[in-house]
Write an enzyme that holds these catalytic residues in place. Structure first.
Site, PDB file in Angstrom:
ATOM      1  NE  ARG A  31      -4.028  -2.057   1.910  1.00 23.72           N
ATOM      2  CZ  ARG A  31      -4.701  -2.642   2.879  1.00 23.72           C
ATOM      3  NH1 ARG A  31      -4.559  -2.246   4.119  1.00 23.72           N
ATOM      4  NH2 ARG A  31      -5.551  -3.618   2.602  1.00 23.72           N
ATOM      5  NE  ARG A 104      19.866 -11.797   2.316  1.00 27.56           N
ATOM      6  CZ  ARG A 104      21.021 -11.557   1.676  1.00 27.56           C
ATOM      7  NH1 ARG A 104      21.627 -10.401   1.827  1.00 27.56           N
ATOM      8  NH2 ARG A 104      21.551 -12.476   0.904  1.00 27.56           N
TER       9      ARG A 104
END
Lengths: 134, 134, 134
Positions: A31, A104
């Protein structure tokens, strides 16, 4: 009987809730950056979150397999404890990947280490089982 | 009790190790062709390896479901044997796909055939169970 | 013993067959729109079907985890019934997504609702188990 798998089932449900959290984050980023399905490419921020979620989903069946085999054939509480640490490492992996691809790496290696411990527990548990039996 | 699932658990751990091998191959190809995460597109050689690994990951939960239902409701050793053949077919699929998209087809059809055998074992096992019970 | 998981195993096999149906649909659309592996991008009609299948695959291990934990720790028949509804919702999701991205939304929310019911059953079942035990 059920008490021999109750901790494994609990960690499994926690893992499902974590996967749900990751999926909700992807929806939020879709979104925010206006990346509508079925499109999966977009700005790097979105692509990192998206790949983080895909990677966690990919490892989820592997994690569950090891959790349950280690817990049933070796030691339930130990396997469940490793499971909790794995879920924490995956959370750190997801947050790190959201920040940058490099961040990560630390949690990724750590979570891989936890999976190796679960593989070790599984293999030892199965070996002891087969040796006792034959 | 455990002896009724020990072979299934063993094949499950072998399957996890195979998935780990596929994942390591993708990492090696990422380095070789300099395709850094989160990017998943690159030269055809990389994309074939990448898709091979994704496809194997996608089928892993399906394979485990069939292995365990067939092994528990039909015949453990037979299901475990089919499981070993499936893992071998997947290895051939991965190697074939690394070479060319066409070479993946033979092992792909073969591995699908093995899954069909496991579906057959599962369905017969469940039918016999329900017929005996009612 | 087996009668305590036979319904869960049956729904699991039905889920596998549904996943096989989705995979066959993707193959059919690959041929129709001439999108040969390892390529995964193409006309919107193909990309929607492809993403629908990937999404269903991603949720399959989550669904199975909840089905089994809810069925073993709470109520087998109820969990299996929720499982059947989930598989139906996923079929509607797949068909809706094939038509347009918007039409996937209704079945998606519905299937998420069914998963929430399974989470609820699992959590209540585990809580009752631990309370009784300690």
């Amino acid at each position: 009987m059920l008490h021999k798998i109750a901790l494994l089932a609990t960690v499994t449900i926690l893992g499902v809730l974590e996967q749900a959290y990751f999926a909700i984050q992807v929806i939020a980023f879709r979104r925010k950056f206006k990346v509508s399905p079925p499109i999966t490419s977009g700005p790097p921020e979105f692509e990192r979150i998206f790949r983080a979620q895909v990677n966690c989903s990919e490892y989820f069946p592997i994690f569950l397999s090891l959790l349950w085999v280690a817990g049933i054939f070796s030691h339930q509480a130990l396997a469940a404890f490793c499971g909790l640490i794995y879920l924490y490492a995956r959370y750190q992996y997801f947050r790190g990947y959201a920040h940058s691809a490099e961040r990560r790496l630390g949690p990724m290696y750590f979570s891989t280490g936890v999976l190796c411990v679960l593989i070790g527990l599984s293999v030892v548990g199965l070996l002891v089982h087969f040796v006792r039996r034959f």
